[in-house]
Scaffold this motif. Structure first.
Motif, mmCIF file in Angstrom:
data_model
loop_
_atom_site.group_PDB
_atom_site.id
_atom_site.type_symbol
_atom_site.label_atom_id
_atom_site.label_comp_id
_atom_site.label_asym_id
_atom_site.label_seq_id
_atom_site.Cartn_x
_atom_site.Cartn_y
_atom_site.Cartn_z
ATOM 1 N N GLY A 536 -10.578 13.257 -2.649
ATOM 2 C CA GLY A 536 -9.134 13.391 -2.623
ATOM 3 C C GLY A 536 -8.471 12.640 -3.756
ATOM 4 N N LEU A 537 -7.374 13.224 -4.296
ATOM 5 C CA LEU A 537 -6.665 12.648 -5.429
ATOM 6 C C LEU A 537 -5.270 12.224 -4.977
ATOM 7 C CD1 LEU A 537 -6.798 12.083 -8.492
ATOM 8 C CD2 LEU A 537 -5.883 14.375 -8.861
ATOM 9 N N VAL A 538 -4.901 10.981 -5.257
ATOM 10 C CA VAL A 538 -3.588 10.460 -4.873
ATOM 11 C C VAL A 538 -2.959 9.786 -6.080
ATOM 12 C CG1 VAL A 538 -4.228 10.129 -2.462
ATOM 13 C CG2 VAL A 538 -4.568 8.265 -4.084
ATOM 14 N N ALA A 539 -1.647 9.681 -6.059
ATOM 15 C CA ALA A 539 -0.921 9.051 -7.162
ATOM 16 C C ALA A 539 -0.667 7.587 -6.853
ATOM 17 C CB ALA A 539 0.400 9.776 -7.404
ATOM 18 N N ALA A 540 -1.059 6.710 -7.765
ATOM 19 C CA ALA A 540 -0.812 5.280 -7.573
ATOM 20 C C ALA A 540 0.680 4.992 -7.500
ATOM 21 C CB ALA A 540 -1.447 4.485 -8.714
ATOM 22 N N SER A 541 1.486 5.788 -8.198
ATOM 23 C CA SER A 541 2.932 5.566 -8.185
ATOM 24 C C SER A 541 3.505 5.735 -6.786
ATOM 25 C CB SER A 541 3.621 6.524 -9.162
ATOM 26 O OG SER A 541 3.299 7.872 -8.845
ATOM 27 N N GLN A 542 2.978 6.688 -5.986
ATOM 28 C CA GLN A 542 3.470 6.848 -4.622
ATOM 29 C C GLN A 542 2.997 5.699 -3.732
ATOM 30 O OE1 GLN A 542 2.094 10.268 -2.428
ATOM 31 N NE2 GLN A 542 3.581 10.002 -0.796
ATOM 32 N N ASP A 612 -5.080 -4.712 -3.106
ATOM 33 C CA ASP A 612 -5.922 -4.850 -1.915
ATOM 34 C C ASP A 612 -6.475 -3.460 -1.611
ATOM 35 O OD1 ASP A 612 -7.010 -5.052 0.633
ATOM 36 O OD2 ASP A 612 -5.482 -6.430 1.354
ATOM 37 N N VAL A 613 -7.702 -3.184 -2.073
ATOM 38 C CA VAL A 613 -8.260 -1.830 -1.993
ATOM 39 C C VAL A 613 -8.396 -1.364 -0.554
ATOM 40 C CG1 VAL A 613 -10.280 -0.414 -2.509
ATOM 41 C CG2 VAL A 613 -9.429 -2.030 -4.216
ATOM 42 N N GLU A 614 -8.860 -2.237 0.323
ATOM 43 C CA GLU A 614 -9.021 -1.851 1.721
ATOM 44 C C GLU A 614 -7.675 -1.455 2.324
ATOM 45 O OE1 GLU A 614 -10.982 -3.687 5.837
ATOM 46 O OE2 GLU A 614 -11.077 -4.786 3.953
ATOM 47 N N ASP A 615 -6.634 -2.207 2.024
ATOM 48 C CA ASP A 615 -5.292 -1.895 2.515
ATOM 49 C C ASP A 615 -4.787 -0.591 1.899
ATOM 50 O OD1 ASP A 615 -3.058 -2.326 4.040
ATOM 51 O OD2 ASP A 615 -2.087 -3.653 2.604
ATOM 52 N N MET A 616 -5.084 -0.376 0.616
ATOM 53 C CA MET A 616 -4.639 0.847 -0.052
ATOM 54 C C MET A 616 -5.289 2.082 0.563
ATOM 55 S SD MET A 616 -4.712 1.832 -4.107
ATOM 56 C CE MET A 616 -3.169 0.985 -4.465
ATOM 57 N N LEU A 617 -6.556 1.988 0.916
ATOM 58 C CA LEU A 617 -7.233 3.120 1.549
ATOM 59 C C LEU A 617 -6.609 3.438 2.910
ATOM 60 C CD1 LEU A 617 -10.938 2.284 0.629
ATOM 61 C CD2 LEU A 617 -9.554 4.155 -0.266
ATOM 62 N N ARG A 618 -6.200 2.401 3.622
ATOM 63 C CA ARG A 618 -5.505 2.642 4.895
ATOM 64 C C ARG A 618 -4.161 3.327 4.645
ATOM 65 N NH1 ARG A 618 -7.737 -2.518 6.607
ATOM 66 N NH2 ARG A 618 -5.896 -3.587 5.754
ATOM 67 N N SER A 619 -3.487 2.954 3.561
ATOM 68 C CA SER A 619 -2.218 3.587 3.231
ATOM 69 C C SER A 619 -2.402 5.063 2.912
ATOM 70 C CB SER A 619 -1.562 2.874 2.035
ATOM 71 O OG SER A 619 -1.266 1.536 2.329
ATOM 72 N N VAL A 620 -3.489 5.392 2.220
ATOM 73 C CA VAL A 620 -3.778 6.793 1.917
ATOM 74 C C VAL A 620 -3.997 7.576 3.207
ATOM 75 C CG1 VAL A 620 -5.361 8.380 0.775
ATOM 76 C CG2 VAL A 620 -4.746 6.237 -0.339
ATOM 77 N N LYS A 622 -2.851 6.917 6.102
ATOM 78 C CA LYS A 622 -1.570 7.030 6.820
ATOM 79 C C LYS A 622 -0.734 8.162 6.223
ATOM 80 C CE LYS A 622 0.250 3.141 7.816
ATOM 81 N NZ LYS A 622 0.946 1.834 7.670
ATOM 82 N N LEU A 623 -0.695 8.254 4.887
ATOM 83 C CA LEU A 623 0.059 9.328 4.241
ATOM 84 C C LEU A 623 -0.538 10.696 4.555
ATOM 85 C CD1 LEU A 623 0.730 7.727 0.741
ATOM 86 C CD2 LEU A 623 2.399 8.146 2.525
ATOM 87 N N LEU A 624 -1.863 10.763 4.625
ATOM 88 C CA LEU A 624 -2.521 12.032 4.968
ATOM 89 C C LEU A 624 -2.190 12.449 6.393
ATOM 90 C CD1 LEU A 624 -6.060 11.611 3.352
ATOM 91 C CD2 LEU A 624 -4.326 13.282 2.713
ATOM 92 N N ASN A 625 -2.263 11.508 7.313
ATOM 93 C CA ASN A 625 -2.025 11.819 8.727
ATOM 94 C C ASN A 625 -0.583 12.244 8.986
ATOM 95 O OD1 ASN A 625 -4.692 11.187 9.328
ATOM 96 N ND2 ASN A 625 -4.226 9.048 9.796
ATOM 97 N N THR A 626 0.359 11.695 8.195
ATOM 98 C CA THR A 626 1.770 12.047 8.394
ATOM 99 C C THR A 626 2.205 13.203 7.504
ATOM 100 O OG1 THR A 626 2.408 10.368 6.762
ATOM 101 C CG2 THR A 626 2.371 9.698 9.080
ATOM 102 N N GLY A 627 1.276 13.705 6.678
ATOM 103 C CA GLY A 627 1.611 14.839 5.817
ATOM 104 C C GLY A 627 2.565 14.498 4.695
#
Length: 768
Positions: A536-542, A612-620, A622-627
């Protein structure tokens, strides 16, 4: 405090230090003697350690220490002389005496007199079961203690417990040890310093290192001022030539001559001071680097420091479970940050106890399986790519995967049909879940619901990872990776929303440039192909809540981050480079900042936030689950192109010309090329550019002629010029600068960022 009290306090402290060193010798030697009771060298070293402790205790006046060390020495002397063969019960008793000596050395945990009497009596029976203990002229103060009481209860060997360190004045020097005593770092005198002072020293040295780097842009500005003065002097000379055609008054001629003289003198003075500043900046940066490296080294300790008592613990725990277990350690001298060592002690102890309890079989079971009676646990420490790598393996029975499956179903973690199809790797991940255990009942050793999840949690707190592998019937292997230090982190620094962020290298799978055609849509989300799977590809800016970048380049910069089985590609604006960053904790009043662990300073003094990579992965997730995960837009077009700064590259070598063009294009500049000086002069007169980069030796018109023409042209004379040449002699450099160039660069510098750094210095970034 009276002089006598000061003297006694110093002696007690000295005895405590001696006890720590000699009990380590005793523990290691006795464990070796358990495997080979007749080893002469080990018998000798243990006997001398007990003898030294007896003498030290006598000097300090600790009668209990004299009594314990004396009967231990008698036992070892009897073994040396062949009158006694050391059996397991002798080793148990001698190890128990080692524990007693350590407790005696720390008054806060000192044993009771009854314990000392019971121990002396026990040793007496073991040394001479038929009669009284064998003693060799004991000192008068110990005679009463050596007489066994009427009833001497047997004492079992307890598992050693960590002893509290003696309290001492802050930063007080430790008295010099006695001759022959082992001290830290091969006999160097030791001074105890608090962790807070070490942290402060490292912080100050890192800031000193950063401050010296800030001299570089100042020096570059001074060099630019020198070039501006040179241009002013040339302009004044040109004015003088034009004014010669006019009749000037004597006063005007003198004023013009004074201006020329003052400008020449100031230029000479500036050149001298620039040279002095350059030398000072270099020396200051060297001294700051040495200071920083030395301060960092002060925090590093050998890995052996975390192993104190672990070999003994494994042996004693095995005996209490009816097993024969031995711990072998490799890489004891591997240097690690003391903070990391402290945090590693608990997970390592848990894994070692787990290996003894769950992994190693009983002697009977091992013999049936064709293995030696004694089980072996290996712990290996090494440095790899800036990380401390620990491998803990045992030759036990491995993990019972069928039992894991049954436990998964019983705990309703998965249906039976799904559990039956789980792979070995998937089954082993269940062992790291909170409260998951294969024990049916609670015991003193394990089964209390605090299992490998606690180990994983502690390792993650160190920004590390732990993986379990096993082979049924042959044993298990834990692979741990943690940073060598928490004070410094090796990172990839990137740009997101015109700000710098750092990704720790330990969590980076790779970095890559993605072409637009490499990005595909899978289930409505952007992915790219990586090692046989869609990522999966995500934008660091978001994720970091920064303005979205207007990327007009040909490729997309992506950092692939991983945490165990979770992997994503994070798109950034550009890669700044790999840096070693000194970690600066965030202010506690900020609380937990989402996706950020800490901060640091770059070489130029600017701030960078560490992700914090582990925290960032959780953020990803969360964004996926909420669409709410946004697509990465690809912006381009003529409007973006028009905003880019234009550079003209003039060189008769096709290879050099194309190399420069690609370097500058990748950095975002608009680049035009010319094949020689004449071609370049025609391009300069017909188009607008922000910078000229030219070679010197070219046909039709060389670079010196081109620069001279440019400086005489009213429209072009202020255009920045960089001369790039294979010639790196001082006279060639002076010839180019005298012609009016603002910068002279040798082509040999192309292997690094020298060209791009020089362009940025002259005209700034690629965008206007």
């Amino acid at each position: 405090m009276t002089p006598e009290q000061m003297r006694d306090a110093s002696l007690l402290e000295l005895f405590s230090l001696e006890a720590e060193a000699q009990t380590q010798v005793l523990s290691a030697g006795l464990l070796a003697l358990e495997r080979n009771p007749t080893q002469a060298d080990q018998l000798e070293s243990c006997m001398r350690a007990a003898h030294s402790l007896k003498g030290a205790a006598r000097i300090v006046g600790i009668d209990s220490g004299v009594s314990v060390a004396h009967v231990m020495e008698d036992c070892l002397v009897s073994a040396q002389e062949g009158r006694l063969f050391l059996r397991p019960e002798h080793i148990d008793a001698l190890l128990q005496g080692t524990d007693l000596l350590m407790r005696i050395a720390h008054p806060a945990n000192a044993p009771q007199p009854a314990d000392i009497d019971a121990y002396v009596a026990l040793m007496g029976r073991l040394i001479d079961p038929a009669g009284a203990p064998v003693v060799s002229a004991p000192p008068p103060m110990a005679e009463r203690l050596l007489e066994p009481p009427p009833v001497a209860p047997a004492i079992s060997a307890p598992v050693p417990q960590p002893q509290p360190e003696p309290v001492e004045p802050e930063s007080a020097p430790i008295p010099a040890p006695r001759k022959g005593k082992r001290t830290a770092e091969g006999g160097e005198r030791v001074l105890r310093v608090t962790a807070e002072r070490l942290n402060s020293l490292l912080d100050l040295s890192s800031k000193s290192l950063v401050e010296t780097q800030r001299l570089k842009p100042h020096l570059a500005t001074m060099q630019r001022l020198k070039r501006m003065q040179n241009n002013g002097l040339r302009a004044l000379e040109s004015l003088n030539a034009h004014l010669k055609e006019h009749a000037l008054s004597l006063e005007a001629q003198e004023a013009l001559e004074d201006a020329r003289r003052l400008l020449a003198e100031s230029q000479q003075l500036l050149a001298e001071k620039n040279a002095e500043l350059d030398e000072f900046a270099w020396q200051a940066s060297q001294r700051a680097q040495v200071l920083y490296d030395t301060a960092l080294a002060c925090r590093m300790r050998p890995f052996a420091d975390v192993l104190s008592g672990q070999v003994r613990m494994v042996r004693d725990l095995g005996r209490s479970l009816g097993k024969q277990v031995r711990l072998e350690v490799e890489g004891e001298k591997t240097q690690v940050d003391r903070d990391v060592l402290e945090k590693l002690e608990a997970p390592l102890t848990h894994l070692l106890r787990n290996a003894v309890d769950h992994g190693i079989e009983t002697p009977a079971q091992r013999l049936l399986a064709g293995k030696p009676e004694e089980g072996l646990i290996r712990l290996r420490a090494s440095h790899q790519a800036g990380l401390l790598v620990l491998e803990l393996s045992d030759d036990g029975n491995g993990v019972d995967l069928d039992k894991v499956r049954r436990s998964i179903v019983e705990r309703q973690l998965s249906p039976a049909e799904t559990a039956a199809q789980l792979s070995e790797e998937e089954l082993l991940t269940f062992l790291f879940l909170p409260g998951f255990s294969l024990r049916d009942k609670v015991t003193e050793v394990s089964g209390r619901g605090v299992g490998l999840d606690a180990v994983q949690h502690m390792v993650r707190q160190l920004r590390g990872a732990v993986v379990l592998e096993q082979v049924a019937g042959e044993g298990s292997r834990f692979h741990l990776e943690v940073p060598l230090t928490l004070s410094v982190v090796r990172s990839l620094v990137v740009e997101v929303g015109d700000e710098a962020y750092a990704f720790p290298l330990a969590h980076i799978e790779r970095m890559c440039d993605l072409a637009p055609e490499d990005i595909v849509q899978v289930e409505g989300r952007q992915h790219f192909w990586h090692e046989g799977r869609h990522v999966g590809l995500v934008a660091a800016s978001q994720l970091l809540q920064r303005p979205a970048s207007q990327n007009s380049g040909d490729t997309l910069k992506v950092v692939v981050i991983r945490e165990r089985d979770t992997i994503y590609g994070v798109a950034v604006e550009r890669f700044i480079g790999e840096r070693t960053l000194v970690v600066l904790p965030l202010d506690e009043r900020l609380g937990k900042v989402q996706d950020i662990s800490s901060g640091a300073l770059l070489d130029d003094g600017s701030v960078v936030l560490i992700v914090d990579v582990e925290d960032m992965l959780r953020s990803v997730d969360k964004l996926l689950n909420t669409g709410r995960l946004e697509r990465i837009a690809r912006h381009g077009g003529q409007a973006a192109e028009a905003a880019r700064k234009r550079i003209l590259v003039v060189d008769d070598s096709l290879t050099v010309r194309e190399l420069q063009r690609k370097l500058l294009l990748n950095r975002g500049y608009d680049v035009a090329v010319a094949v020689d000086g004449m071609d370049g002069w025609n391009a300069l007169r017909s188009e607008d550019f922000d910078l000229l980069i030219t070679d010197i030796d070219m046909p039709r018109m060389d670079g010196i002629e081109l620069v001279t023409l440019l400086r005489r042209d009213n429209r072009l004379q202020s255009l920045p010029v960089m001369v790039v040449s294979y010639k790196d002699r001082e006279e060639d450099r002076r010839r180019g600068l005298d012609a009016g160039a603002d910068y002279y660069l040798a082509k040999a510098s192309f292997h690094d960022d020298a060209l791009l750094d020089a362009v940025v210095e002259l005209i700034g970034g690629a965008r206007a």
